[in-house]
Structure formats: C-alpha cells, structure tokens
Design a protein around this motif. Sequence first.
Motif, PDB file in Angstrom:
ATOM      1  N   ASP A 140      41.045  41.135  44.851  1.00  0.00           N
ATOM      2  CA  ASP A 140      40.442  40.886  44.120  1.00  0.00           C
ATOM      3  C   ASP A 140      38.693  39.672  45.990  1.00  0.00           C
ATOM      4  O   ASP A 140      37.526  39.709  45.396  1.00  0.00           O
ATOM      5  CB  ASP A 140      40.647  39.313  43.877  1.00  0.00           C
ATOM      6  N   GLU A 141      39.403  40.163  46.677  1.00  0.00           N
ATOM      7  CA  GLU A 141      38.551  39.162  47.892  1.00  0.00           C
ATOM      8  C   GLU A 141      37.542  40.379  48.454  1.00  0.00           C
ATOM      9  O   GLU A 141      35.806  39.911  48.369  1.00  0.00           O
ATOM     10  CB  GLU A 141      39.645  38.681  48.748  1.00  0.00           C
ATOM     11  N   ILE A 142      37.918  41.299  47.934  1.00  0.00           N
ATOM     12  CA  ILE A 142      36.797  42.489  48.505  1.00  0.00           C
ATOM     13  C   ILE A 142      35.852  42.878  47.906  1.00  0.00           C
ATOM     14  O   ILE A 142      35.127  42.938  47.896  1.00  0.00           O
ATOM     15  CB  ILE A 142      37.410  43.843  48.794  1.00  0.00           C
ATOM     16  N   ILE A 143      36.146  42.719  46.166  1.00  0.00           N
ATOM     17  CA  ILE A 143      35.640  43.017  45.181  1.00  0.00           C
ATOM     18  C   ILE A 143      34.648  42.070  45.763  1.00  0.00           C
ATOM     19  O   ILE A 143      33.113  42.263  45.267  1.00  0.00           O
ATOM     20  CB  ILE A 143      36.518  43.449  44.357  1.00  0.00           C
ATOM     21  N   HIS A 144      34.994  40.851  45.189  1.00  0.00           N
ATOM     22  CA  HIS A 144      34.054  39.533  45.887  1.00  0.00           C
ATOM     23  C   HIS A 144      33.050  39.427  46.717  1.00  0.00           C
ATOM     24  O   HIS A 144      32.430  39.180  45.839  1.00  0.00           O
ATOM     25  CB  HIS A 144      34.616  38.073  45.173  1.00  0.00           C
ATOM     26  N   ARG A 145      33.626  39.447  47.080  1.00  0.00           N
ATOM     27  CA  ARG A 145      32.168  39.360  48.804  1.00  0.00           C
ATOM     28  C   ARG A 145      32.033  40.234  49.298  1.00  0.00           C
ATOM     29  O   ARG A 145      30.519  40.431  49.802  1.00  0.00           O
ATOM     30  CB  ARG A 145      33.390  39.220  49.699  1.00  0.00           C
ATOM     31  N   LEU A 146      32.272  41.940  48.433  1.00  0.00           N
ATOM     32  CA  LEU A 146      31.503  42.947  48.963  1.00  0.00           C
ATOM     33  C   LEU A 146      30.213  42.715  47.777  1.00  0.00           C
ATOM     34  O   LEU A 146      29.961  43.932  47.516  1.00  0.00           O
ATOM     35  CB  LEU A 146      31.958  44.345  49.035  1.00  0.00           C
ATOM     36  N   GLN A 147      30.091  42.619  46.372  1.00  0.00           N
ATOM     37  CA  GLN A 147      29.250  42.602  45.488  1.00  0.00           C
ATOM     38  C   GLN A 147      30.169  43.949  44.887  1.00  0.00           C
ATOM     39  O   GLN A 147      29.538  44.811  44.686  1.00  0.00           O
ATOM     40  CB  GLN A 147      28.865  42.560  45.800  1.00  0.00           C
ATOM     41  N   LEU A 148      31.577  44.081  44.435  1.00  0.00           N
ATOM     42  CA  LEU A 148      32.071  45.474  44.129  1.00  0.00           C
ATOM     43  C   LEU A 148      32.257  45.304  42.747  1.00  0.00           C
ATOM     44  O   LEU A 148      33.531  46.310  42.455  1.00  0.00           O
ATOM     45  CB  LEU A 148      33.012  46.146  44.783  1.00  0.00           C
ATOM     46  N   GLU A 149      31.924  44.441  42.099  1.00  0.00           N
ATOM     47  CA  GLU A 149      32.699  44.410  40.737  1.00  0.00           C
ATOM     48  C   GLU A 149      32.460  45.374  39.735  1.00  0.00           C
ATOM     49  O   GLU A 149      33.627  46.037  38.302  1.00  0.00           O
ATOM     50  CB  GLU A 149      31.566  42.875  40.499  1.00  0.00           C
ATOM     51  N   ASN A 150      31.443  46.317  40.081  1.00  0.00           N
ATOM     52  CA  ASN A 150      31.362  47.482  38.900  1.00  0.00           C
ATOM     53  C   ASN A 150      32.422  48.697  39.741  1.00  0.00           C
ATOM     54  O   ASN A 150      31.454  49.752  39.180  1.00  0.00           O
ATOM     55  CB  ASN A 150      29.583  47.170  38.521  1.00  0.00           C
ATOM     56  N   ALA A 151      32.549  48.412  40.402  1.00  0.00           N
ATOM     57  CA  ALA A 151      33.198  49.652  41.601  1.00  0.00           C
ATOM     58  C   ALA A 151      34.247  50.098  40.686  1.00  0.00           C
ATOM     59  O   ALA A 151      35.047  49.832  40.218  1.00  0.00           O
ATOM     60  CB  ALA A 151      33.616  49.355  43.198  1.00  0.00           C
ATOM     61  N   LEU A 152      34.721  51.464  40.781  1.00  0.00           N
ATOM     62  CA  LEU A 152      35.966  52.395  40.255  1.00  0.00           C
ATOM     63  C   LEU A 152      36.999  52.564  41.331  1.00  0.00           C
ATOM     64  O   LEU A 152      36.401  52.059  42.641  1.00  0.00           O
ATOM     65  CB  LEU A 152      35.703  53.353  40.091  1.00  0.00           C
ATOM     66  N   SER A 197      27.941  41.929  52.624  1.00  0.00           N
ATOM     67  CA  SER A 197      26.955  42.452  51.036  1.00  0.00           C
ATOM     68  C   SER A 197      26.127  41.906  50.668  1.00  0.00           C
ATOM     69  O   SER A 197      24.888  42.337  50.224  1.00  0.00           O
ATOM     70  CB  SER A 197      27.403  40.849  50.719  1.00  0.00           C
ATOM     71  N   ALA A 198      24.987  41.815  52.302  1.00  0.00           N
ATOM     72  CA  ALA A 198      23.617  42.505  52.349  1.00  0.00           C
ATOM     73  C   ALA A 198      23.718  43.840  51.858  1.00  0.00           C
ATOM     74  O   ALA A 198      21.778  44.013  51.672  1.00  0.00           O
ATOM     75  CB  ALA A 198      23.224  42.165  53.810  1.00  0.00           C
ATOM     76  N   LEU A 199      24.032  44.373  52.131  1.00  0.00           N
ATOM     77  CA  LEU A 199      23.705  45.946  51.905  1.00  0.00           C
ATOM     78  C   LEU A 199      23.885  46.047  50.467  1.00  0.00           C
ATOM     79  O   LEU A 199      22.649  47.003  50.068  1.00  0.00           O
ATOM     80  CB  LEU A 199      24.988  46.387  52.528  1.00  0.00           C
ATOM     81  N   HIS A 200      23.975  45.590  49.940  1.00  0.00           N
ATOM     82  CA  HIS A 200      23.821  46.093  48.006  1.00  0.00           C
ATOM     83  C   HIS A 200      22.956  45.675  47.637  1.00  0.00           C
ATOM     84  O   HIS A 200      22.035  46.366  47.105  1.00  0.00           O
ATOM     85  CB  HIS A 200      24.838  45.046  47.381  1.00  0.00           C
ATOM     86  N   GLU A 201      22.092  44.123  48.332  1.00  0.00           N
ATOM     87  CA  GLU A 201      20.979  43.291  47.780  1.00  0.00           C
ATOM     88  C   GLU A 201      20.178  44.251  48.782  1.00  0.00           C
ATOM     89  O   GLU A 201      18.784  44.235  48.485  1.00  0.00           O
ATOM     90  CB  GLU A 201      21.761  41.984  48.742  1.00  0.00           C
TER      91      GLU A 201
END
Length: 617
Positions: free
Chosen positions: A194-206, A170-174
């Motif tokens: 859901d876990e991938i989206i949450h942990r990698l902060q991909l909430e806005n990803a298609l 998740s540090a990559l996005h930060e």
Amino acid sequence: MSSFSTSSYHNSTEEQALHLLQTVFGYPAFRSQQGQIVEHVVHGGDALVLMPTGGGKSLCYQIPALIRKGVGIVVSPLIALMQDQVDALAEVGVRAAFLNSTQTFEEILNVEKKMREGDLDLVYIAPERLLTQRCLELLNIIDIALFAIDEAHCVSQWGHDFRPEYIRLSALHERFPHVPRIALTATADQQTRDEIIHRLQLENALQFVSSFDRPNIRYQIVEKANGRKQLLDFIHAQHTGDAGIVYCLSRKKVEETAEFLNENGITSLPYHAGMDMQERSRNQARFLREDGIVMCATIAFGMGIDKPDVRFVAHLDLPKSVEGYYQETGRAGRDGASANAWMAYGLQDVVQQRRMIDESEANDTFKRVQGVKLDAMLSLCETLNCRRVHILDYFGQASEPCGNCDTCLSPPTSFDGSVAAQKILSTIYRVDQRFAAGHVIDILRGIDTERVTQWRHDQLSTYGIGSDKSEAEWRALLRQLIALGLVAVDYENFSSLKLTEASRAVLRGETKVQLRQYKKAEKAVKHKRQSAKDYAEAELSMAEQTLFDKLRWWRVETARTHNVPAYVIFPDATLREIARQAPPTLIALRAISGVGDKKLESYGAEILQLIEELQTS
C-alpha cells in the motif's frame, strides 16, 4: 528504436518478447507472470511486481526496454553492483551503462552522450543522482522507454531497508506522465504494498503478485547453544566448499565470525558499513567472482546480489522482521538448486531485539509497528507447524506443509506449559520484578549463587521448584513466554523481568499455555542435498561430472579474462545441462537454456572443443 527491435520479424508484442527472450537471453519460455508483465509494460501500462528473489524480475523490464522506443531507466540503490549488472547485459549483447558516484566526470559525459544519441538500451541510475537537476534535464530531451524502480520496498518508512530518497521518486510520474513505470520487489507485506502504491503514485498500476514460495530452500531454526560452533558444524556437515552468507547483528560480531571461520579452514570475508569503502567493495567483488567464499555481514550486504550459486544463508542473530528474514534467506539458491536457510536463535536474541526497539529514538508509532513485526518473527521461530506455511501466510498466501523444513522433517512436540509458566511468573513476582533472567532461573533451579544468598532468595517458596530442568530448558521456556507477551523486559532497569496484564490470567489458572518442548541443540548431520518438487537436481554420471568440472574451470579462466563474475559467463545450471547433454553441434548447444545468440557466438566453439577433447581422451 532499440537495436533489438524485432518489428520486422513479428507482428505481435508477444512474439517480439518471446523472440528476444530466446535469442538474447537464451530461455525457451517465460515463467509465471513474466509474459503478462512484459506485454502490459510494452503497451505503456504501469505495474507493481512482487516476485521472489531468483524469479526473473529483471526480464520484466529489460525486455520491454528493448522493444519500446528509447532507453530504459533503471532506478537502483545498488551502486556497488551496477558494474556487474551492466557487464552481465553486455555478455548477451545488450547496450547498457550506469551513472553513479564511482565514475569520473569524463565517464559520466560519455554515458550522457550515448543517451542523447540513442546508443543505449538500459541505464542504471542511483535515485539520488536521478533526481538531480542535471539528470532530469537530460531525461527531458531523450526518448525514455520506461522507468524501472528496483527494490521498491525501499520506499516504505516502516520497512527494513528504508531509503529516504525513494520517497521523492513520485516526481517521475509528475514529470513524465506518459512513460510507463514498473516497481519491483521481492518482499512486501500488504502494508508495504500500500505504501509503495501511495508514495510512487501507482494507484492505476496493475499488480502482479507471484507466489512467495521458494521450494528449493530448506528452513531450519535451531536452539542456540554456542552459535559460532554450531555454524561451523553446519557448514562442515552440509556445505563444505560452498558459497554462503552469514548474517550478524553487529560489526564486531561480523569480524569475529569471519576470523573464526578462517581459523577453521573456511575462506571467509567480512562486510559491514563501518569498513573502508574500498575494502568493502573488494570483498564483495571477491565473493561474487570466486567460488566457495563465505561472506560474514550485517544487513548492509546483500540487496540485489545476483550470485546464483549461494548454497546457504545463516543467521547468528534474530532478524528484525519476517520481511528481512525472507529477503536475506532468498539470496540462497537463486539457481533453483537446493539451498539452506539456517538460524541459531536463543533468549538473548529476543531480549536484544526488544531492547533495540525500546531504546531507539523513533516515535511511538514506528516502535509499535516494529514491535508487531518482531512478534511475527518470534512467532515464526516458535511455531510448531511448517515454517514455509507460516512465511507464506505472513505474505497473505495459503499453502500446504512443505515436507522440506525442520518442523516438517522432525516435528516438534508441544505440551501444556501452564505449570512451568506459573513457576516462572511466580518467581518474577516474588523477587518484586527487579531481577533479570539469569537470577530468576538460578532461583528456580535452586542454585546457591552469591546474589541468591545475598538477597535471601533461597528462602522463597519457588526456590528449587524447577530443579528438574536445565538452565537451557528454562531459558527456552522463558523465551517463549516473552514471545507470547506473558513476560516483559525492562531494559532501563538492568533487563529486569516484569509481569504483564496477560500473565495474571495464567497465574490464576484461568488461561492455559501451550509451549514447545525443549530440544537440546544437536550436532549438524551430513545429509544428501534434497530439493523440493520441480527442483530435483539429477545426479551427474562420472563422465558428466568430469565435463561439468572442466566447464567450471574454463568458466573461471574466461571470467578472469573478461573481468566479470563467473556466473555472468554461464550459471551452474546451464553448465550442468551442457554436461548432461554434451551437445555435438552449435545448434544443439543453442537449444540449452541460458545460451543465447551472443553467448553462442562468443563461447560456442570453445565449449564444443572442450566436449570433443574429453570424449576423445
């Protein structure tokens, strides 16, 4: 800017991407959602890509990395395979490198220098190295085209391939909020997504979810009698000389199975985490670079394996989950030609997997999740319906019966098993729920063993009431009752069988139990390979087969010279098409799928010479 920039030739991203696909990788058109994913990432969008093994996930980040300014950073847990991935890219003219613990300090410095100078298109980095201060500082001063997080399911703590270091990504996005990220995996149920989206902060990803169907793979699960002998019969009948993978649960079983296959004339190698790293790497390299080798392995082997011509994946032990099973079987038939997923499964598999969950040191929540996943796997094994429909339903996709799995080709029969279930449950009750499966079955069948006599269980009312069925039949029925939750196994007390809350309604006759009719294990029958629709493998004529064999021998020698796996030069599918068409010119050869500009330049003249020699001989 990448050395592959095509902005001077085309105006649109779509045209640039297609131009690279055709000239660099040699494919005429994008498949499925590849084109949409590429365009989205090129324009800076984040993406979560779920695409089955062999579906072309790598192109979804390789092409955007070639179009966008900077270097594409690929996060991969597969240190042992990075060299082959980089070699494959070099063969098509892409400037690629890797950074991992296998390199010398001088080699690392050289790669870092190229990154700073903009001389690389793609760099593969292990997650633990990526997150070091040294690497992050390097990334801070260079242009980054994108981050591709491969095998993204490794972020899931509930999954079968959890890697703790993935959570820190998740540090990559930060740190790099304006760099697009694309997370890719072949296996993820809704919870894992859901876990991938949450942990990698991909909430806005298609999210791009392709069909999980692999229509060229035939699924077959057989009643386990003598697993190793059944495996040998299966290979002899359907896969003589083919490359395959055999999965076993324990390291000891891996080594014993490999030895057994070698003794029976099948070249086999072991692979497990307890082996010396050099030996493990050596065996993996042989499997990738030589034809016809069977790898016997624990699940430590296989993630990211790009070998396209694995013709079968076999399981001698029950996988822990449908995700694990799907991912492991997906390593077969990546080239689209027909392949087999074969498993031998019995009562001991169920008992063993349940015991492993109960005896693990994990918390109760984790155990509960693993229990649910195991139940889903057991349901797949025991289903009376199409196995492919069952697998796709697990991943949330509806489908029709495939006509290409064992339950479609030879439909099992079911029967009202209520009376048989009552006999088993009554016997368990009458021995005070203190004895294991073997003893209960001996009582049912009326077998006078020393233990039966010693405990005076020959005096029970259920003694001998199941003498009409064999031990194997009762084991199959008991296995189904355990899978249905009607019988539990107490692993702390010598695997004694216990009644459950649900079993009481069956005993009282309030609930009917539908069971699968026992089918004796049959010897594997040799049959003509059959692919599903759209994967039909046309037969080669005698002349075409001769050319195909000649091309394969040429490929082996070329790969040896280049020190790369044979499929990196050309996959079988491309060689087969060359054999069919026997192209007379470089232009005609270039039109074949898989032949890009760099490969045409490197090998075109040699291939045309081979074709001419055969035609004039």
